[in-house]
Structure formats: structure tokens, C-alpha cells
Scaffold this motif. Structure first.
Motif, PDB file in Angstrom:
ATOM      1  N   ASP A  89      11.445   5.347 -22.314  1.00  0.00           N
ATOM      2  CA  ASP A  89      10.460   4.853 -22.677  1.00  0.00           C
ATOM      3  C   ASP A  89       9.804   3.641 -21.967  1.00  0.00           C
ATOM      4  O   ASP A  89       8.711   3.618 -21.382  1.00  0.00           O
ATOM      5  CB  ASP A  89      10.454   4.463 -24.117  1.00  0.00           C
ATOM      6  CG  ASP A  89      10.576   5.822 -25.083  1.00  0.00           C
ATOM      7  OD1 ASP A  89      10.440   6.916 -24.351  1.00  0.00           O
ATOM      8  OD2 ASP A  89      11.108   5.469 -26.207  1.00  0.00           O
ATOM      9  N   GLU A  90      10.597   2.668 -21.795  1.00  0.00           N
ATOM     10  CA  GLU A  90      10.328   1.213 -21.160  1.00  0.00           C
ATOM     11  C   GLU A  90       9.862   1.510 -19.645  1.00  0.00           C
ATOM     12  O   GLU A  90       8.937   1.137 -18.959  1.00  0.00           O
ATOM     13  CB  GLU A  90      11.528   0.361 -21.110  1.00  0.00           C
ATOM     14  CG  GLU A  90      11.970  -0.166 -22.440  1.00  0.00           C
ATOM     15  CD  GLU A  90      12.692   1.064 -23.277  1.00  0.00           C
ATOM     16  OE1 GLU A  90      13.354   2.122 -22.811  1.00  0.00           O
ATOM     17  OE2 GLU A  90      12.662   1.006 -24.631  1.00  0.00           O
ATOM     18  N   GLU A  91      10.574   2.372 -18.954  1.00  0.00           N
ATOM     19  CA  GLU A  91      10.165   2.998 -17.625  1.00  0.00           C
ATOM     20  C   GLU A  91       8.909   3.414 -17.584  1.00  0.00           C
ATOM     21  O   GLU A  91       8.059   3.390 -16.576  1.00  0.00           O
ATOM     22  CB  GLU A  91      11.309   3.678 -16.816  1.00  0.00           C
ATOM     23  CG  GLU A  91      12.766   2.939 -16.562  1.00  0.00           C
ATOM     24  CD  GLU A  91      13.740   3.816 -16.320  1.00  0.00           C
ATOM     25  OE1 GLU A  91      14.629   3.320 -15.662  1.00  0.00           O
ATOM     26  OE2 GLU A  91      13.707   5.282 -16.363  1.00  0.00           O
ATOM     27  N   LEU A  92       8.744   4.351 -18.354  1.00  0.00           N
ATOM     28  CA  LEU A  92       7.289   5.184 -18.661  1.00  0.00           C
ATOM     29  C   LEU A  92       6.294   4.308 -18.874  1.00  0.00           C
ATOM     30  O   LEU A  92       5.015   4.265 -18.242  1.00  0.00           O
ATOM     31  CB  LEU A  92       7.244   6.102 -19.493  1.00  0.00           C
ATOM     32  CG  LEU A  92       7.993   7.523 -19.126  1.00  0.00           C
ATOM     33  CD1 LEU A  92       8.309   8.259 -20.354  1.00  0.00           C
ATOM     34  CD2 LEU A  92       7.459   8.332 -18.208  1.00  0.00           C
ATOM     35  N   MET A  93       6.566   3.244 -19.481  1.00  0.00           N
ATOM     36  CA  MET A  93       5.408   2.342 -19.970  1.00  0.00           C
ATOM     37  C   MET A  93       5.051   1.524 -18.931  1.00  0.00           C
ATOM     38  O   MET A  93       3.849   1.106 -18.553  1.00  0.00           O
ATOM     39  CB  MET A  93       5.902   1.264 -21.147  1.00  0.00           C
ATOM     40  CG  MET A  93       4.949   0.375 -21.863  1.00  0.00           C
ATOM     41  SD  MET A  93       3.477   1.539 -22.300  1.00  0.00           S
ATOM     42  CE  MET A  93       2.291   0.186 -22.615  1.00  0.00           C
ATOM     43  N   GLN A  94       6.071   1.179 -18.003  1.00  0.00           N
ATOM     44  CA  GLN A  94       5.816   0.328 -16.666  1.00  0.00           C
ATOM     45  C   GLN A  94       4.930   1.066 -15.766  1.00  0.00           C
ATOM     46  O   GLN A  94       4.101   0.803 -15.184  1.00  0.00           O
ATOM     47  CB  GLN A  94       6.961  -0.057 -16.090  1.00  0.00           C
ATOM     48  CG  GLN A  94       7.542  -1.358 -17.020  1.00  0.00           C
ATOM     49  CD  GLN A  94       8.622  -2.132 -16.253  1.00  0.00           C
ATOM     50  OE1 GLN A  94       9.556  -1.606 -16.124  1.00  0.00           O
ATOM     51  NE2 GLN A  94       8.336  -3.335 -16.121  1.00  0.00           N
ATOM     52  N   LEU A  95       5.286   2.532 -15.722  1.00  0.00           N
ATOM     53  CA  LEU A  95       4.562   3.355 -14.789  1.00  0.00           C
ATOM     54  C   LEU A  95       3.179   3.846 -15.245  1.00  0.00           C
ATOM     55  O   LEU A  95       2.349   3.694 -14.438  1.00  0.00           O
ATOM     56  CB  LEU A  95       5.271   4.666 -14.711  1.00  0.00           C
ATOM     57  CG  LEU A  95       6.420   4.741 -13.982  1.00  0.00           C
ATOM     58  CD1 LEU A  95       7.311   6.186 -13.983  1.00  0.00           C
ATOM     59  CD2 LEU A  95       6.430   4.297 -12.435  1.00  0.00           C
ATOM     60  N   ALA A  96       3.004   3.584 -16.364  1.00  0.00           N
ATOM     61  CA  ALA A  96       1.564   3.886 -17.170  1.00  0.00           C
ATOM     62  C   ALA A  96       0.475   2.807 -16.608  1.00  0.00           C
ATOM     63  O   ALA A  96      -0.818   3.016 -16.577  1.00  0.00           O
ATOM     64  CB  ALA A  96       1.836   3.721 -18.564  1.00  0.00           C
ATOM     65  N   ARG A  97       0.989   1.478 -16.085  1.00  0.00           N
ATOM     66  CA  ARG A  97       0.145   0.604 -15.562  1.00  0.00           C
ATOM     67  C   ARG A  97      -0.784   1.308 -14.522  1.00  0.00           C
ATOM     68  O   ARG A  97      -1.942   1.055 -14.361  1.00  0.00           O
ATOM     69  CB  ARG A  97       0.842  -0.462 -14.898  1.00  0.00           C
ATOM     70  CG  ARG A  97       1.433  -1.229 -16.153  1.00  0.00           C
ATOM     71  CD  ARG A  97       2.279  -2.435 -15.593  1.00  0.00           C
ATOM     72  NE  ARG A  97       2.926  -3.224 -16.572  1.00  0.00           N
ATOM     73  CZ  ARG A  97       3.702  -4.449 -16.238  1.00  0.00           C
ATOM     74  NH1 ARG A  97       4.092  -4.678 -15.182  1.00  0.00           N
ATOM     75  NH2 ARG A  97       4.207  -4.788 -17.498  1.00  0.00           N
ATOM     76  N   GLY A  98      -0.015   2.147 -13.572  1.00  0.00           N
ATOM     77  CA  GLY A  98      -0.815   2.914 -12.694  1.00  0.00           C
ATOM     78  C   GLY A  98      -1.112   4.266 -12.623  1.00  0.00           C
ATOM     79  O   GLY A  98      -1.697   4.895 -11.906  1.00  0.00           O
TER      80      GLY A  98
END
Lengths: 214, 167
Positions: free
Chosen positions: A7-16
Motif C-alpha cells: 500500500d505504501e509503495e502504491l501511495m507513493q507511486l500515486a503522486r505521478g
């Protein structure tokens, strides 16, 4: 997208990449909806709050720091929305009736069946049924469903501070530490509230058994 | 519960468990969740091995816990998914506002449960700098030149949105 990513990795990817957010949403939207609707009741209101919850997450994606678990943060937002709604409803109710007691719908303190081992010792439900295993016979499956229904009614009747703990623990399978993070209370409080909630559910289960036997 | 002799004593006259049983039962809920430290867990298990009443109580709590886990989840309508992801897509396409400006995005979502819904959202996060409080009074259709409504399909519904820059 999202299969092996946390989840945490996806949330960071969601920035772009909005599709990373899609994956996060699809992982959690049903759980968030279930939690909110069990807390506040009413499908339309629960859907609106679920939408608001995820839009808040989306709009906060640039500020998100993966210090704690994403799921804890997500449910903290959902909880805040649910509690705001309950507070609003209680205020409206107070305005109308001057009585908020019924809004909390606490369970009664009746405990007509005094033998706690009634169900367990009589083998009323086998472990297979309780675990949802297919090997149980149809009669047992039916009884397990009836008991689950009785538990659903009992959960709805719990005061909100107990209800939320039960939902997070039993339906979302969260640890006491995660629940403490979401609710913002010490671990000991989670433990005592869950114990209190289960005592009430236990009473409801015994009442259900009493009705089955009469 | 760290040092519990067993078996436990008789029940009190009010029907509640006496002495050691009472302290064990206070820990049963955490015990079935595996949330006790090893010393406490061992003490509880030692007591349960010798006390049939508390053993039955533990079995009942386990059964209740399992029954609660069988309660079906309440399910949202599929339209909610389309609605949220559609709005996210719409917001993702918005370009940053000029410095010190606020974007106001107005969403018109049609045909949800047979009704029309209008959402107004401040999208300050898209601005380059901290924003002043949104000037609510000026955020009307008459005080701005409206840009064209954008249209986007989101599942089985059509969503319209427009972006209004507030000075």
C-alpha cells in the motif's frame, strides 16, 4: 497494477500515476465502506463518506509520508468522517428530542442464560461450521448463519466505542496496535473495550441459544 | 495472571467467577487474539488446563469471535467505484493554477440513483504555493467566465466537470 506492491509503495507511486491510486482504492474500498456503514448506517451516507475518504487520500498524496501503515491512516480518515457524521446526527437528534440516549442504542444488561458453556459444551456448532468449512452438515450451516445474524444485530446495538473496535478486529483483522493507532487510544484501552464488547456479544449469543431451545 | 494456582475457587454468590477465574477471564479476549505476552499466555493456558468453567468460557468467546467473522460484509454499489475513480481522473487532468490562485472544480454527476448531484470542490493542492482562504462569495458562475464543461465517461455514467480559476 499493484499486485506485489505494498500500500505504501502504491501511495507513493500515486503522486505521478493515478492508476496506482486505482489499485489502492480497489484494495480497500469495500472494507472502508463496510466499516463506515456499520458505524453510521445508511447506504447513501456511507457511500458519500467512502467517496470523501478516498478523495481526501488522493488529494493528500503529495504530502503522504510512509511512516506508519497506509491502512491505519486510511481508517483513521474513515473513522473521523464517521464520527463527525454521528456527532452531527446526535446534535440534530438532541435538537429534536433533547434525548441522545436512544441514538447510542446500548444493549440491555440482561443475561438470562447463566451457563457460559451451553453452546460450547453441547457441540451446537462444530469448529468446521464456525470456520466456514464446507464439511459441516446443512443443519449446522443454517445454525451458523442464524448465529451470525444474531451477532450482526448485537454489533449494531453496541455503543460506538465498542462497535468500532469489534469491526476493526473481527472484520478487518487488525492487530490491537493498529486499532490503537486508528482510534488514538492506548493498547490497554483496545484490550478492555474488545473484552467488554465480546462480553456483550457473548450474552447475545447465549440469548440466541436460549431462544433456539424454547 | 502470572502465577495462578489451579483449579480455581468456587463462584461467588452473585454468579460471577471468584478470585483467579475472574482475573483469567479478563484476559481471555486478548488470549484468543494472541495479544498477551508469552508469560501471560502461558499462565492463562495453565489455568485453562485445570479449570473447566474457564475453558468453556474461552470456547464460547472463540465461537462468538468466529460467528462475528461470518457476518457478511455490507457491499457498496459498483457505481461508487466508477464515481470515485472518475473524479480522481478528472482531478488528475487539471493543470496547476497560477501562483496564488485557487482552482475550483465543479462536478456534475448525472443519473446517480435517478437524481442529479452537484459537487463543488476546492482543489488547492494543485497550486504552487500556500493558498489564501477560498473566496466563497465570488465563486459563482456569474462572477467568472466559465470554461467549457468537460465530459468524461465513468463506467455507466457520464460525469461533467469544469474548472474555474478564482483570483
Amino acid at each position: 497494477m499493484g499486485g506485489d506492491l505494498t500500500d505504501e509503495e502504491l501511495m507513493q507511486l500515486a503522486r505521478g500515476d493515478p492508476s496506482a491510486f486505482d489499485a489502492l482504492f480497489l484494495r480497500h474500498w469495500r472494507a472502508v465502506f463496510n466499516y463506515i456503514s456499520r458505524m453510521v448506517g445508511g447506504r447513501d451516507a456511507a457511500e458519500d463518506m467512502t467517496q470523501e475518504c478516498f478523495l481526501r487520500v488522493w488529494r493528500a498524496r503529495h504530502a503522504y509520508e510512509p511512516i506508519g501503515r497506509f491502512r491505519t491512516w486510511l481508517f483513521t480518515i474513515a473513522r473521523r468522517l464517521a464520527l463527525n457524521e454521528l456527532t452531527k446526527r446526535q446534535a440534530q437528534h438532541t435538537l429534536l428530542t433533547g434525548d441522545i440516549e436512544n441514538e447510542l442504542r446500548p444493549m440491555g444488561r440482561r443475561d438470562p442464560v447463566s451457563q457460559p458453556d451451553a453452546m460450547a459444551n453441547q457441540g451446537l456448532l462444530s469448529p468446521a461450521v464456525a470456520d466456514g468449512v464446507d464439511a459441516a452438515d446443512p443443519q449446522e450451516i443454517l445454525m451458523a448463519r442464524e448465529l451470525a445474524r444474531a451477532m450482526e444485530t448485537a454489533i449494531d446495538g453496541l455503543p460506538e466505542e465498542l462497535r468500532e473496535i469489534v469491526i476493526l478486529r473481527e472484520m478487518e483483522d487488525m492487530s490491537y496496535e493498529q486499532i490503537a493507532g486508528i482510534v488514538g487510544c492506548p493498547l490497554g484501552t483496545v484490550k478492555s473495550r474488545l473484552n467488554a464488547a465480546r462480553r456483550r456479544l457473548r450474552t447475545a449469543a447465549l440469548e440466541w441459544l436460549g431462544e433456539k431451545q424454547t | 495472571v502470572s502465577d495462578l494456582p489451579s483449579p480455581c475457587g468456587p463462584s461467588r454468590s452473585d454468579g460471577q467467577p471468584a478470585g483467579n477465574c475472574a482475573s483469567v477471564r479478563a484476559e481471555l479476549s486478548a488470549s484468543i487474539d494472541g495479544e498477551l505476552d508469552p508469560t501471560q499466555q502461558e499462565a492463562v493456558e495453565r489455568h485453562l488446563a485445570a479449570c473447566s468453567a474457564c475453558r468453556a468460557e474461552a470456547a464460547l468467546l472463540r465461537l462468538v469471535s468466529q460467528a462475528v467473522r461470518q457476518v457478511p460484509r455490507l457491499e457498496p454499489r459498483e457505481e461508487l467505484r466508477d464515481q470515485v475513480l472518475g473524479q480522481v481522473r478528472a482531478e488528475a487532468t487539471i493543470q496547476p493554477a497560477a501562483e496564488g490562485h485557487v482552482h475550483r472544480v465543479e462536478f456534475l454527476i448525472t443519473e446517480r440513483a435517478g437524481e442529479r448531484f452537484m459537487y463543488r470542490q476546492e482543489v488547492g493542492a494543485f497550486s504552487a504555493r500556500p493558498l489564501p482562504p477560498p473566496p466563497e462569495a465570488t465563486a459563482t458562475a456569474t462572477s467568472h467566465t466559465l470554461v467549457q464543461w468537460h465530459q468524461q465517461r465513468a463506467g455507466n455514467q457520464t460525469m461533467f466537470y469544469q474548472v474555474v480559476e478564482i483570483g
